[in-house]
Design a protein around this motif. Structure first.
Motif, mmCIF file in Angstrom:
data_model
loop_
_atom_site.group_PDB
_atom_site.id
_atom_site.type_symbol
_atom_site.label_atom_id
_atom_site.label_comp_id
_atom_site.label_asym_id
_atom_site.label_seq_id
_atom_site.Cartn_x
_atom_site.Cartn_y
_atom_site.Cartn_z
ATOM 1 N N SER A 206 -3.095 -5.732 -1.679
ATOM 2 C CA SER A 206 -3.659 -4.392 -1.474
ATOM 3 C C SER A 206 -3.567 -3.607 -2.770
ATOM 4 O O SER A 206 -2.741 -3.924 -3.636
ATOM 5 N N TYR B 19 -11.891 -9.492 -2.438
ATOM 6 C CA TYR B 19 -11.377 -9.513 -1.058
ATOM 7 C C TYR B 19 -9.950 -8.963 -0.980
ATOM 8 O O TYR B 19 -9.247 -9.209 -0.008
ATOM 9 N N GLU C 234 -7.981 0.912 -1.142
ATOM 10 C CA GLU C 234 -8.382 2.211 -0.608
ATOM 11 C C GLU C 234 -8.302 3.232 -1.719
ATOM 12 O O GLU C 234 -7.497 3.093 -2.645
ATOM 13 N N LYS D 3 -12.632 -4.538 -3.425
ATOM 14 C CA LYS D 3 -12.666 -5.262 -2.143
ATOM 15 C C LYS D 3 -13.886 -6.159 -2.047
ATOM 16 O O LYS D 3 -13.823 -7.263 -1.513
ATOM 17 N N HIS E 249 -7.652 -5.907 -0.257
ATOM 18 C CA HIS E 249 -7.824 -4.643 0.443
ATOM 19 C C HIS E 249 -7.518 -3.486 -0.513
ATOM 20 O O HIS E 249 -6.458 -3.458 -1.149
#
Ligand code: M6R
Length: 612
Positions: free
Chosen positions: A470, A495, A499, A491, A497
């Motif tokens: 992440s 791939y 934010e 992402k 994750h």
């Protein structure tokens, strides 16, 4: 989201179909196929289909000795039915083969009707109903063309179609509604394709089909018919797409090529303003001055990366031009009872010009009473600009990598120019400020090149990112949308994750995610919010989070334990978001390389999203 190509000639068209499908593979790449007319006393249709990449299908066609003067081909992005050979196109119904891009909404109703007539379905696709409907009408005595014209009137939804029949070996037919399709004109040979890149080695002369059109394509001529089946002349265009723009050249991936093309793409997109020595309203079309001086606000509609360009523009439009600006994701806007002020300009942003949600949002905005529309688009003659009153084409050149890069930064350059034009027309930008903005724009390609030169340092960071599951991206103000874009790029192609948050929002929740395993990328330009961003970084550091900071050369950042800094060029003022986009693109690209993912064709995605 699928790609279509078709050809009729005096030569073997199989290489034309295969090359065309390879060029269209960016539109969908889970399976592909071709159907050709096998010559002889009793012509029949031969078909080859494969899941996976076009190259696998091409090898099978080669091994099976495919060779013909007439054929159609398709590369698929699955919507109805999984990725299987049975669902791949072309679909055949007793001597009729067809390829389809789009979605047939009433396929279930048609399927029931056809089942009652005795048709047996071999696939789970919506497309197969079209093949059987065609066959049904041919059996009733229609010609191939009239069967197509009758069939499309029974369909609701979106389609681009190419159809051939063993009973009529001298031609094929095609139709368009809601999905792009053009006819290519050669010498004694003619073509059909989803876009010109597919046939550029054979011809540059193209006819763009309009909504509801059908066409009869023969070796020696093409006849287009309108939605009422009346012959119509749609005019011939000469495409200026360059072959070099469609080829990789020395690069390993299209994304890498397109990231590195940005200084040129930006230079081309700002060329008209530089040549004019300012920001004339005509940059947005002949009638732009009258339209833009009469508006009282801006409504931007877009999806994905284009939406983030719109978010950035909102900061510019409100602070520089002094006009209210709302930005909304097109797929949300189109389904809500939005407030529409007829004096607000609707601006759609789209690289491809064919994103269905954006197109539908545009139509919806008009239906709500918006009077004026502007499209900022990268693909000439595509559907969205053609449905808009004012048009500005970005000059990024063909963008083939699924991850949008140069289209984004050129959209930003166009939106900045729009901002200054609006500022002038609405009395907020005087001649001195205009000259200052032009000067900043002039430096932009150089600053972007400078940011590209940071690539080796960014690649070193990427090695560490590749091991993470992440990541968080932080930015503030104008750079918050760039943090969003950085997270989307990561992402999409790695791939991982990711934010993004406005840095000030961290303490309202996402800080709970931060520990020593969470890399936090911070876009920290030397602007008025820098000190605020530094405080937000402390919040991360105090929780053990590792910071990867993109700062400007002229800011006083120091590296320390857990705080890694790469300095991009001197602060680029209001254009800083464009410059700060480069490092986040490169970070995603190199992380994808380190993880070994398919950079240009990431899983589950396609370049043009022409379905809901
Ligand atoms: O062609 P468009 O700009 O309308 O496409 C919108 C999005 O589908 C697109 O930006 C998408 O998010 C990209 N794959 C992002 O890299």
């Amino acid at each position: 989201m699928c790609g279509i190509v078709g050809a009729i000639a005096d030569r073997d068209v199989v290489p034309v179909l295969i090359e065309g499908l390879k060029r269209l593979e960016y539109r969908g790449y889970d399976s592909s196929g071709i159907a050709v007319l096998e010559q002889g006393a009793q012509p029949d249709i031969r078909r080859v289909r494969r899941t996976g990449r076009v190259s696998e299908m091409a090898s099978a066609a080669d091994a099976e000795g495919f060779n013909s003067v007439l054929g159609i081909g398709h590369t698929r992005w699955a919507t109805h039915g999984g990725v299987t050979e049975a669902n791949a196109h072309p679909h055949i119904s007793a001597g009729v083969a067809l390829v389809h891009n789009g979605i047939i909404e009433n396929h279930e109703e048609q399927r029931e009707k056809l089942r009652a007539l005795g048709y047996v379905f071999e696939s789970q696709t919506d497309t197969e109903v079209i093949a059987h409907l065609m066959h049904h009408h041919l059996k009733g005595g229609d010609s191939l063309l009239s069967a197509l014209q009758r069939t499309v009137k029974e369909l609701t939804g979106a389609y681009a179609l190419a159809v051939m029949s063993r009973a009529e070996p001298d031609h094929f037919v095609c139709a368009r509604m809601g999905c792009p399709l053009l006819v290519g004109l050669g010498d004694g040979e003619n073509f059909v394709a989803s876009d010109v890149s597919a046939i550029i080695s054979s011809t540059r002369r193209v006819i763009f089909l309009e909504e509801g059109d059908t066409a009869d394509v023969r070796r020696d001529g093409v006849q287009v018919y309108d939605a009422h089946d009346q012959p119509i002349d749609r005019g011939v265009h000469l495409s200026d797409v360059s072959l070099a723009s469609l080829e990789l050249g020395p690069y390993r991936h299209f994304m890498q090529k397109e990231v590195h093309e940005q200084p040129r793409a930006l230079g081309d997109t700002i060329e008209a303003a530089i040549d004019a020595g300012g920001f004339p309203a005509e940059l947005f079309g002949r009638n732009a001055e009258a339209v833009l001086s009469g508006i009282t606000g801006v409504q931007i509609l877009a999806c994905g990366t284009s939406y983030y360009a719109g978010m950035t523009a909102r900061y510019w439009i409100e602070s520089i031009a002094g006009l209210p600006c709302n930005v909304e994701i097109a797929s949300e806007y189109r389904y809500r009872a939005a407030y529409a002020d007829p004096k607000h300009l609707v601006v759609t942003l789209s690289q491809s010009g064919e994103t269905l949600d954006t197109m539908e949002a545009l139509k919806y905005a008009k239906s709500l009473g918006h009077l004026h529309t502007l499209s900022i688009c990268n693909v000439p003659e595509s559907a969205i600009p053609r449905a808009s009153e004012l048009v500005c084409y970005t000059r990024a050149g063909a963008e083939i990598g699924v991850a949008s890069t140069k289209a984004f930064t050129t959209q930003l350059a166009a939106l900045f120019q729009l901002t200054v034009v609006l500022g002038k027309l609405h009395g907020r930008v005087d001649a001195t400020r205009e000259a200052d903005y032009l000067e900043q724009l002039r430096f932009l390609p150089g600053s972007v090149q400078h940011a590209l030169n940071m690539e080796p340092q960014i690649a070193a960071w990427a090695e560490r990112f590749a091991r993470k599951s992440s990541a968080l991206f932080l930015g503030r103000g104008l750079h918050y949308p760039i943090a969003l874009e950085g997270a989307l790029k990561l992402k999409e192609i790695t791939y991982i994750h990711a934010e993004a948050y406005p840095a000030g929002e961290l303490k309202h929740g996402p800080l709970a995610l931060v520990d020593e395993d969470m890399p936090v990328v911070v876009i920290a330009p030397n602007d008025s919010l820098l000190e605020k961003v530094k405080s937000n970084m402390q919040e991360v550091r105090a929780r053990g989070g590792e910071l990867f900071v993109f700062a400007d050369q002229d800011s006083n950042f120091v590296e320390s334990e857990g705080v890694h800094v790469i300095r991009t060029p001197r602060h680029a003022g209001v254009l800083s978001p464009i410059v700060h986009t480069i490092p986040v693109q490169l970070l995603a690209y190199h992380t994808a390389l380190a993880r070994g993912t398919d950079v240009d064709k990431p899983r589950n995605l396609a370049k043009s999203v022409t379905v809901e």
